[in-house]
Write an enzyme that holds these catalytic residues in place. Structure first.
Site, PDB file in Angstrom:
ATOM      1  CG  ASP A  94      -1.796   1.200   1.363  1.00 23.27           C
ATOM      2  OD1 ASP A  94      -1.656   2.131   0.543  1.00 23.27           O
ATOM      3  OD2 ASP A  94      -2.629   1.224   2.286  1.00 23.27           O
ATOM      4  CB  SER A 133      -3.145  12.793 -15.529  1.00 25.53           C
ATOM      5  OG  SER A 133      -4.295  13.017 -16.320  1.00 25.53           O
ATOM      6  CE1 TYR A 191      -6.202  10.905 -11.710  1.00 27.17           C
ATOM      7  CE2 TYR A 191      -6.571  12.516 -13.440  1.00 27.17           C
ATOM      8  CZ  TYR A 191      -5.970  11.364 -12.994  1.00 27.17           C
ATOM      9  OH  TYR A 191      -5.134  10.659 -13.823  1.00 27.17           O
ATOM     10  CE  LYS A 223      -2.644  11.287 -11.367  1.00 25.39           C
ATOM     11  NZ  LYS A 223      -1.651  10.233 -11.051  1.00 25.39           N
TER      12      LYS A 223
END
Length: 285
Positions: A57, A136, A149, A153
Site C-alpha cells: 500500500d 496525467s 484528481y 496531478k
C-alpha cells in the site's frame, strides 16, 4: 538496449500493468507492487525469474521504504522507478467530501513521493537512474468534475519539476508521464465517483459523467504503445522532463497552456505594478 531493473507501483491493471509487460517483453527485470495477495502469483507468472511482485500500500510510508530496501538487497539496484499507483476521483468540487479529497492526495501525491524518496538515495549514491511518475494530461490542464484528481496531478507535476533540478547533477533523470485517455479501466470500475447532491450542477456535469462512462473501453490510447514510448526514452542521452502520451493529451494540454499564456500577456502590465523598484530578481536555476 541495456537491461535494467524496474520498480513499478500499481501493476495489477491499467498503464502500470502495460508498462510492466512492455519492460518484461524487452528482457528487463520488473518488481511490481500490487494491493492484493491474489495478484502476486499472476504477475510473477508473466516472466518467471524476472517478474517479482510485492504486496504494498503506497500510502504506508514505512512499508514503501522497506520494500525498496529489500528490492535493492535481494533483486538488485533499481535503475528505473515508476510511481504509477493512483486512481481517479470524479465529482463536482462542492459535492466532494474533503475526506475523499485527502484520500486522493494521499495516494496520488504522497504515495508517489514516498516511492521516489525511498529510491532516490540509492540512485544518488550510484550517480545514475531514472525517476518517473505517472501524472496525467490532467496535471497540465483541468476539466469540470475532476478537481481533486487534477489537483493531485498538478501537485505531482510541481514536485517532479523541482526534484529534476535538484538531482540533475547526480546523473539522475526525472520524467513526468502525462497520458491522455487510454483504453484501460481507469474511467470504469477503477474510478471513484462522488455522490451527486446539488441540482444546480446537473446541466454542466450530467453529460460529462455520462460521456465518460460511455467512452470507457473505447478510449483513443493504446496501452501497449504507451509502454513502447516509455521504453524508447530510457536510452536516449537527454530523456524528456515531460512525456505526453496521446494526441488528445497533446491537443488539450496545448489549449490549456495557450489560455495561461493569454492571461499572462493580457495582464502583464498589471502584474509588473506590484514590484518594489529595487527588489531582487529570482532565477529558476
Amino acid at each position: 538496449m541495456n537491461m535494467k531493473n524496474f520498480l513499478i507501483t500499481g501493476v495489477s491493471s491499467g498503464l502500470g500493468q502495460a508498462f510492466a509487460k512492455g519492460a518484461l517483453k524487452s528482457g528487463h527485470t520488473v518488481v511490481g507492487t500490487v494491493r492484493r495477495e491474489a495478484d502476486v502469483e499472476a504477475f510473477e507468472a508473466l516472466a518467471p525469474g524476472r517478474a517479482h511482485a510485492r504486496q504494498l500500500d503506497v500510502t504506508d510510508d514505512e512499508a514503501v521504504s522497506a520494500v525498496v530496501s529489500e528490492v535493492e538487497s535481494v533483486i538488485g539496484p533499481i535503475d528505473v522507478a515508476i510511481a504509477n499507483a493512483g486512481y481517479g476521483l470524479e465529482g463536482i468540487f462542492e459535492e466532494t467530501p474533503l475526506s475523499a479529497v485527502r484520500a486522493q492526495f494521499e495516494t496520488n501525491v504522497f504515495g508517489a513521493a514516498a516511492t521516489l524518496q525511498a529510491v532516490l538515495p540509492h540512485m544518488r549514491k550510484r550517480r545514475g537512474g531514472h525517476l518517473m511518475a505517472v501524472t496525467s494530461m490532467g496535471g497540465l490542464m483541468a476539466v469540470p468534475g475532476m478537481s481533486a484528481y487534477c489537483g493531485s496531478k498538478f501537485a505531482l507535476e510541481g514536485m517532479l519539476e523541482s526534484i529534476r533540478k535538484e538531482v540533475a547533477a547526480f546523473g539522475i533523470h526525472v520524467t513526468a508521464i502525462e497520458p491522455g485517455s487510454f483504453r484501460t479501466d481507469w474511467a470504469g470500475r477503477s474510478m471513484t465517483r462522488a455522490e451527486r447532491t446539488i441540482d444546480d450542477y446537473d446541466e454542466l456535469f450530467t453529460p460529462i459523467r455520462e460521456a465518460r462512462i460511455a467512452a470507457s473501453g473505447n478510449q483513443l490510447g493504446n496501452p501497449e504503445k504507451a509502454a513502447e514510448a516509455l521504453l524508447h526514452i530510457l536510452d536516449v542521452p537527454e530523456p524528456p522532463a515531460h512525456l505526453v502520451l496521446g494526441s488528445d493529451a497533446l491537443r488539450l494540454i496545448a489549449a490549456a497552456r495557450q489560455a495561461v499564456d493569454d492571461d499572462i500577456r493580457t495582464w502583464e502590465k498589471l502584474s509588473r505594478t506590484t514590484d518594489f523598484p529595487d527588489g531582487a530578481q529570482l532565477t529558476s536555476n
